[in-house]
Design a protein around this motif. Structure first.
Motif, PDB file in Angstrom:
ATOM      1  N   CYS A 125      -5.951  -1.595  -0.779  1.00 60.72           N
ATOM      2  CA  CYS A 125      -5.706  -1.917   0.635  1.00 60.72           C
ATOM      3  C   CYS A 125      -6.994  -1.692   1.463  1.00 60.72           C
ATOM      4  O   CYS A 125      -7.892  -0.974   1.030  1.00 60.72           O
ATOM      5  CB  CYS A 125      -4.594  -1.014   1.158  1.00 60.72           C
ATOM      6  SG  CYS A 125      -4.057  -1.360   2.841  1.00 60.72           S
TER       7      CYS A 125
ATOM      8  N   CYS B 229      -7.213   0.159   3.827  1.00 63.95           N
ATOM      9  CA  CYS B 229      -7.251   1.593   4.137  1.00 63.95           C
ATOM     10  C   CYS B 229      -7.660   2.398   2.907  1.00 63.95           C
ATOM     11  O   CYS B 229      -7.657   3.629   2.934  1.00 63.95           O
ATOM     12  CB  CYS B 229      -5.892   2.064   4.639  1.00 63.95           C
ATOM     13  SG  CYS B 229      -4.701   2.429   3.352  1.00 63.95           S
TER      14      CYS B 229
ATOM     15  N   CYS C 208      -0.333   3.263   3.619  1.00 62.84           N
ATOM     16  CA  CYS C 208      -0.023   2.812   4.983  1.00 62.84           C
ATOM     17  C   CYS C 208       1.154   1.844   5.022  1.00 62.84           C
ATOM     18  O   CYS C 208       1.614   1.477   6.096  1.00 62.84           O
ATOM     19  CB  CYS C 208      -1.249   2.176   5.622  1.00 62.84           C
ATOM     20  SG  CYS C 208      -1.614   0.516   5.028  1.00 62.84           S
TER      21      CYS C 208
ATOM     22  N   CYS D  29       0.839  -1.201   0.000  1.00 62.71           N
ATOM     23  CA  CYS D  29       0.000   0.000   0.000  1.00 62.71           C
ATOM     24  C   CYS D  29       0.876   1.254   0.000  1.00 62.71           C
ATOM     25  O   CYS D  29       1.789   1.378   0.820  1.00 62.71           O
ATOM     26  CB  CYS D  29      -0.899  -0.004   1.225  1.00 62.71           C
ATOM     27  SG  CYS D  29      -1.898   1.486   1.377  1.00 62.71           S
TER      28      CYS D  29
HETATM   29 ZN   LIG Z   1      -3.094   0.720   3.281  1.00 63.75          ZN
END
Ligand SMILES: [Zn+2]
Ligand SMILES: *Cc1c(COP(=O)(O)O)cnc(C)c1O
Length: 412
Positions: free
Chosen positions: A25, A27, A12, A9
């Motif tokens: 991801c 996130c 993150c 990612c």
């Molecule tokens: Zn991520």
């Protein structure tokens, strides 16, 4: 995949196993495919390339596909890199090359990503692929999928030029023309993909697509005999293309095939330039109207903003915005000096190079590659608008003579 470590990612840093249907991801960050460059370096030399097929698949050590995967049938990649000496001299450049990526099977650079999507969909055992697109991702997916026997659902904004829609219908896609912007189109496709679980070829969602697009950078360098130019100019919409190009160049640097990196020139339309605006202002990007004839890069909400901005910044790149009139002039200029016919977004990079030359930012000490990303036959209405209508007369010599006189044509 011997040389792929994982997907990582960019937001993150979390790593994800590189499965065939990898998307974003948890996130919501976009993934980057990470390779084991040391292992590649040990196994892969420039000489290995001599006897390989002249397609994007010749760089297999740097591509995220299984050894057992057969590339899809259409011949994608190895588009010509022309020495554009006449145009280069006219612009006052040290050296100019034009990479005509409109010579891919469905006539745009997007074939590189779509062929990759079809290869990965096959690995995932998928029978159906879907995407939303300003037009070229759609037509390239429809064509590459048709050749491989896969079904496609395609979402395009209703403004998409007829040539691209004709390709979609010819390739047998189920086409949904969305009455709205590209953003509206993207949102509907996303909801439909979530609902039916189709293989996702959406830009910036599927991390393998940039890996296909990066082959344009690998090819440019091989075609230049690994001599790095000062600049590579390309048009930018979602940002996947310029990010992919940069990834390919960085791959080659990491495995020691090239000894430095070029600077990128990010060309956008003045009427839709959220990414270049972010670079110029040093602030975050924010949405912009989609107001340009260059439909392929009329992207008000860029899907791959982070990767694109990173690529431009890391390369110490230059951004340039061009008007529709400058895009149309570049269509004519490339046609008349190089015999290369690009669609409006296809020549936006060249329009940017011309503008930078006129401003004295590029000149006789600079070597530049300009990538033409899509073919002009996809959008003939705008080509006619840019270059005009022909002389129209009956089959009559007197009329020919008077037409020549009227147009100040002196026959030599
Ligand atoms: Zn991520
Ligand atoms: C898609 C496309 C671009 C830009 O690529 P992005 O990944 O959207 O930035 C440029 N030119 C043409 C012809 C395209 O189809």
């Amino acid at each position: 995949m011997k040389y792929v470590k994982y997907g990582q990612c960019i937001k993150c840093g979390k790593t994800h196993e590189a499965t065939a249907n990898l998307t974003t991801c948890d996130c919501d960050g976009i993934l980057d495919i990470i390779y084991d460059y040391e292992a590649i370096k040990a196994d892969f030399t420039k000489k290995d390339l001599h006897h390989r097929p002249r397609t994007m698949w010749r760089y297999k050590e740097l591509l995220p596909v299984e050894d057992t995967t057969t590339p899809p049938p259409l011949r994608v990649g190895w588009s010509p890199l022309y020495e554009a000496d006449r145009l280069g001299a006219q612009l006052g450049l040290g050296k100019l090359w034009v990479k005509d990526d409109g010579q891919n099977p469905t006539a745009s650079l997007k074939d590189r990503a779509s062929a990759m999507a079809v290869a990965k969909a096959t690995e995932a055992g998928a029978k159906v692929i879907a995407c939303s697109s300003t037009g070229n991702a759609a037509s390239s997916l429809a064509g590459n999928a048709a050749a491989a026997g896969l079904k496609t659902y395609i979402f395009v904004p209703s403004r998409a030029p007829k040539g691209k829609v004709a390709q979609l219908m010819t390739f047998g896609a189920t086409v949904i023309s969305v009455q709205g912007s590209y953003e509206d189109t993207f949102e509907l496709s996303k909801a439909a993909i979530d609902k039916w679980g189709w293989y996702n070829r959406n830009a910036a969602i599927n991390p393998y697509l940039s890996e296909g697009k990066k082959t344009v950078g690998l090819e440019i360098m091989e075609q230049l005999g690994w001599e790095v130019p000062d600049y590579i100019a390309i048009s930018v919409g979602d940002g996947c293309t310029i990010a992919g190009l940069w990834k390919g160049l960085k791959d080659l640097y990491a495995i020691g095939f090239i000894d430095k990196l070029p600077r990128l020139i990010s060309a956008q339309a003045e009427g839709c330039c959220p990414l270049n605006r972010a670079i110029e202002s040093g602030e975050d990007w924010y949405p912009m109207e989609e107001n340009t004839i260059a439909d392929s890069i009329a992207v008000g909400v860029p899907r791959n903003a982070e990767k694109a901005l990173m690529a431009i910044r890391e390369s110490n790149g230059i951004v340039v915005n061009v008007t529709d009139a400058e895009i149309m002039a570049a269509q004519k200029l490339l046609g008349q000096t190089c015999g290369v016919f690009g669609e409006p977004a296809g020549v936006t990079g060249a329009a940017g190079v011309k503008k930078l030359c006129d401003a004295g930012i590029l000149g006789e000490n600079d070597t530049v590659v300009s990538v033409v990303t899509g073919n002009g036959l996809k959008d003939v209405a705008n080509a006619i608008a840019a270059c005009g209508e022909p002389i129209s007369i009956p089959s009559d010599m007197e009329q020919l003579l008077s037409a020549f006189a009227e147009h100040n044509i002196v026959v030599d």
